[in-house]
Structure formats: C-alpha cells, structure tokens
Design an enzyme around this catalytic site. Structure first.
Site, short mmCIF file in Angstrom:
data_model
loop_
_atom_site.label_atom_id
_atom_site.label_comp_id
_atom_site.label_asym_id
_atom_site.label_seq_id
_atom_site.Cartn_x
_atom_site.Cartn_y
_atom_site.Cartn_z
CE LYS A 137 -6.92 -0.50 10.00
NZ LYS A 137 -5.66 -0.87 9.35
CD GLN A 160 -3.17 10.93 4.80
OE1 GLN A 160 -3.98 10.11 5.21
NE2 GLN A 160 -3.12 12.16 5.28
CG LEU A 173 1.77 3.80 -5.17
CD1 LEU A 173 1.13 3.47 -6.51
CD2 LEU A 173 2.99 4.71 -5.37
CG ASP A 175 -0.53 0.85 -3.88
OD1 ASP A 175 -0.46 1.48 -2.82
OD2 ASP A 175 -1.62 0.66 -4.49
CB ILE A 176 -3.54 -2.81 -5.76
CG1 ILE A 176 -4.26 -3.80 -6.65
CG2 ILE A 176 -4.34 -1.54 -5.57
CD1 ILE A 176 -5.50 -4.39 -6.01
NE ARG A 177 -3.57 3.77 -5.68
CZ ARG A 177 -3.25 4.99 -5.27
NH1 ARG A 177 -3.30 6.00 -6.10
NH2 ARG A 177 -2.87 5.21 -4.01
CE1 TYR A 182 -9.57 1.37 8.38
CE2 TYR A 182 -10.38 2.84 10.09
CZ TYR A 182 -9.35 2.39 9.29
OH TYR A 182 -8.11 2.97 9.39
N GLY A 241 0.83 -1.22 0.00
CA GLY A 241 0.00 0.00 0.00
C GLY A 241 0.86 1.25 0.00
P1 NAD Z 1 -4.52 5.00 1.78
O1 NAD Z 1 -5.93 4.66 1.43
O2 NAD Z 1 -4.03 6.37 1.49
O3 NAD Z 1 -3.53 3.97 1.08
C1 NAD Z 1 -3.79 2.59 1.03
C2 NAD Z 1 -3.07 2.04 -0.19
O4 NAD Z 1 -3.39 0.65 -0.28
C3 NAD Z 1 -3.51 2.69 -1.51
O5 NAD Z 1 -2.39 3.21 -2.20
C4 NAD Z 1 -4.17 1.56 -2.29
O6 NAD Z 1 -3.93 1.61 -3.69
C5 NAD Z 1 -3.51 0.33 -1.65
N1 NAD Z 1 -4.32 -0.88 -1.77
C6 NAD Z 1 -5.66 -1.02 -1.68
N2 NAD Z 1 -5.99 -2.30 -1.90
C7 NAD Z 1 -4.85 -2.98 -2.10
C8 NAD Z 1 -4.55 -4.34 -2.36
N3 NAD Z 1 -5.51 -5.27 -2.48
N4 NAD Z 1 -3.25 -4.70 -2.48
C9 NAD Z 1 -2.27 -3.79 -2.39
N5 NAD Z 1 -2.49 -2.48 -2.18
C10 NAD Z 1 -3.78 -2.09 -2.02
O7 NAD Z 1 -4.33 4.65 3.32
P2 NAD Z 1 -3.30 5.29 4.36
O8 NAD Z 1 -3.93 6.50 4.90
O9 NAD Z 1 -1.95 5.34 3.79
O10 NAD Z 1 -3.38 4.18 5.51
C11 NAD Z 1 -2.46 3.10 5.60
C12 NAD Z 1 -2.81 2.28 6.84
O11 NAD Z 1 -2.86 3.14 7.99
C13 NAD Z 1 -4.17 1.60 6.78
O12 NAD Z 1 -4.09 0.38 7.45
C14 NAD Z 1 -5.07 2.53 7.57
O13 NAD Z 1 -6.16 1.85 8.13
C15 NAD Z 1 -4.12 3.03 8.63
N6 NAD Z 1 -4.53 4.31 9.21
C16 NAD Z 1 -4.49 5.46 8.48
C17 NAD Z 1 -4.92 6.64 9.06
C18 NAD Z 1 -4.90 7.94 8.30
O14 NAD Z 1 -5.41 8.96 8.82
N7 NAD Z 1 -4.34 7.99 7.09
C19 NAD Z 1 -5.36 6.66 10.38
C20 NAD Z 1 -5.42 5.48 11.09
C21 NAD Z 1 -4.98 4.29 10.50
C1 AKB Z 2 -10.21 7.14 8.82
O1 AKB Z 2 -10.77 8.23 9.03
O2 AKB Z 2 -10.77 6.13 8.37
C2 AKB Z 2 -8.75 7.01 9.18
C3 AKB Z 2 -8.61 6.48 10.55
C4 AKB Z 2 -8.71 7.37 11.71
O3 AKB Z 2 -8.43 5.30 10.72
N1 AKB Z 2 -8.13 8.31 9.04
#
Ligand code: NAD
Ligand code: AKB
Length: 313
Positions: A149, A24, A22, A46-48, A145, A20
C-alpha cells in the site's frame, strides 16, 4: 489528442472500469456508480465470474490495456487486491497482485488518459506511528500488505497520471462478506451474533482500530474522484479519513443493546499482531480541508444499521 496537462484538469467523460468488483467494496461501489452514470457506462470486472461482471485478471496487462482502450475508459476504480491476513499467508502473491497488478492498471490508465482511484489502507502505518495517526508521518508497516500500500501511494505521485487514494479504515458492511482482512472480526461478529448468539473473536477485547461504515467509504470515494485535480495536494496518494474508532469489547456492548443474550469470547490469533501494529485512531483534517470529508456513522449507528439490514436478509 488530449494533452498530458489536460489529463489533470478535465473531468473524464468516457466509461468507468471497476476491477475486483465482486469484493466487499466493489459490490457496493458498482451499485452506486451505476446509479450515478447509468448501468452500461460502468464495466464491472473481477477474476471471479458473476452476472453483470466480466472476467479480468489484473495480472493480464494486455487484457487490461485492450479493455481500457476499446471501451474508452476514462475513470478506473482499482479494487483487485489481497488483504492483510491472506496477504501475509502468501506474501509473494500479495506483492504481485497488489503492486504488479497496480502497475498494469497504471499503464492502461496512462494509455487512455484515465483518472485512477487506487485504495490505500490504515495498514500503511507501523508500530512507530502515533496512536492517533497523522496524515504525514513516516510509513513503516510490518506487513507485506502494508508495504504494497505504501508503494501504491508512492506510485500515485510518480506515475504521471491523475491517481488518487484513500487510507480506508476497516470497513463494515452487510451486502458482501469481508475478504481475508484483519478487521474482518468487525463484520463476522454481526453474522455470528444473529445466527448463533455467540462469536469467538480473533483479537483481544481491548483491541482498538479505526473503522468505517461502507456507506461513508463509498461516499468518500466518489467525493474524492469528483474533486478537480488541482485542488488536491501530495496527500492524494492516500488520504487519512476517520470514521469511528472502538475496541472489540465496545463493539460487543453496542451489539448487546439489540441482542442482550449475545456473548463473545476472545482468542487472539496471528491477526492480533497485525492489528497491534496499526494505529487506534486516524487524524483526517487534510481530507476535510481539501475536499470536505466528514463521516456520518458512529459506532451505535453502524450497529443499528447492520442489525436491521442483516435481519431483513
Ligand atoms: P475483497 O477481498 O473483498 O475484494 C477483492 C476482489 O479482488 C475480490 O472480488 C477478488 O476476487 C478480486 N481479485 C483478486 N485477485 C484478482 C486478480 N488477479 N484480478 C482481478 N480481480 C482479483 O477486498 P475489498 O475489501 O473490496 O478491498 C478492495 C480494496 O480496498 C483493496 O485494495 C483493499 O486493500 C482496500 N481496502 C479494503 C479495506 C476493507 O476493510 N475492506 C480496508 C482498507 C483498504
Ligand atoms: C485488512 O484488515 O486487511 C483491511 C485493511 C484495514 O486494509 N480491512
């Protein structure tokens, strides 16, 4: 052959895999890991498709296993997931990617004795959690979701591998867009403030949530992965870490220090329900005591950094 006990004692020395990559978090974590270990040592997937990143679908168990073994991966950052808003629209897909995908990665980590980082979220908490969420409290999330987790945190303790996680708050960054979460308003607001002078916020102005600047989140992730396994307690599946907490109105007011004409209206949608089920603040003394966690960015500093960096873009 590495004995199973030494898996938990030794610092991994092979290559690093990021799934994953690519997204955030991945966009910034890969940059930081490549600084630390060297470009070639970090395999971004990544998948992309994108330059410097290879395709890997976490639903493809065989492909993950082959990559981990052939590339001698000893450290994995598993970021591929669906976030809360996208997840609640596609609950089955959310379960599959977040839980089955994680199980596939765990199997590969086990095969190569790799250390695994798998993020948790403040979404593990439910409406019965105190407003200031303690590390240890019943976890009864209302979202699919959040439930995925909770399972991830349990797997960290039962999978028999060295697996760690952090309950990230909503993350704020300028390098990559936020992807399908409830806390996305705290990122979108900056883009809209600079481009249009106005933002229509999808949560109420009194909505208060735990948030964090991406620099703090990346530092926390790397710091946690550097800690010897025997220093970590049963909280390692998902450590609470606090950044700062603020309401949507307080965020607007802080942005207006830079852009006095900026306006914001509030039109709550379904994401309000998810936000209301999460705590206002996070209590993080366990992370501070066990591995020295301490945040550096408060609300005004986050806003200063976001506005300055987005203006340069
Ligand atoms: P995001 O959605 O920005 O990135 C997720 C990436 O996963 C994407 O680039 C997507 O293309 C890739 N993806 C989706 N399906 C896939 C697959 N089958 N195989 C491979 N890649 C795949 O998410 P993020 O914000 O970078 O979050 C990353 C992790 O952190 C997640 O587990 C999320 O739950 C956790 N998280 C994020 C936040 C936040 O605020 N960003 C907060 C709490 C937890
Ligand atoms: C979301 O809003 O889904 C994420 C998180 C807090 O897990 N930013």
């Amino acid at each position: 052959m590495v004995s199973s006990m030494s898996v938990f004692m030794d610092r991994p020395t092979g290559r690093v895999l990021v799934t994953g990559a690519l997204g955030q978090i991945g966009t910034e974590l890969v940059e930081e890991l490549r600084q630390k270990y060297g470009y070639e040592a970090v395999i971004a997937t990544d998948i992309r498709k994108a330059e410097g990143c290879q395709i890997l679908d976490v639903m493809d168990k065989k492909a993950i296993n082959t990559l981990v073994v052939e590339q001698e991966i000893t450290e994995i950052y598993h970021l591929a997931a669906l976030l809360s808003a996208t997840g609640e629209r596609n609950p089955e897909l959310c379960w599959n990617i977040n839980v089955v995908g994680l199980e596939n990665v765990i199997a590969a980590a086990k095969e190569n004795n790799a250390r695994l980082f798998s993020p948790s979220s403040i979404a593990v908490f439910g409406p019965d959690c105190p407003k200031i969420a303690p590390q240890k409290t019943p976890l009864n999330p209302t979202t699919v979701y959040g439930k995925t987790k909770v399972v991830g945190e349990q797997l960290a303790l039962t999978s028999g591998i060295d697996m760690r996680g952090i309950r990230y708050p909503g993350l704020i960054s300028y390098k990559a867009p936020a992807g399908g979460g409830t806390t996305d308003y705290a990122v979108e607001i900056f883009h809209n403030a600079l481009e249009n002078g106005h933002y229509e916020c999808f949560v109420r102005e009194d909505t208060k949530l735990p948030m964090m600047y991406m620099d703090d989140a990346i530092r926390a992730t790397i710091e946690l992965m550097d800690v010897p396994f025997d220093k970590l307690s049963e909280s390692r599946g998902g450590y609470n870490i606090a950044g700062c907490s603020f309401t949507a109105r307080e965020l607007v007011t802080s942005i207006q220090r830079h852009l006095p004409d900026f306006t914001c209206s509030f039109h709550p949608d379904i994401r309000q329900k998810y936000a209301d089920s999460w705590p206002d603040e996070i209590e993080d003394t366990v992370a501070s005591d066990e591995w020295g966690w301490s945040p550096r960015f408060d609300l005004d500093r986050i806003v200063d950094e976001m506005i300055t960096n987005l203006k340069k873009k």
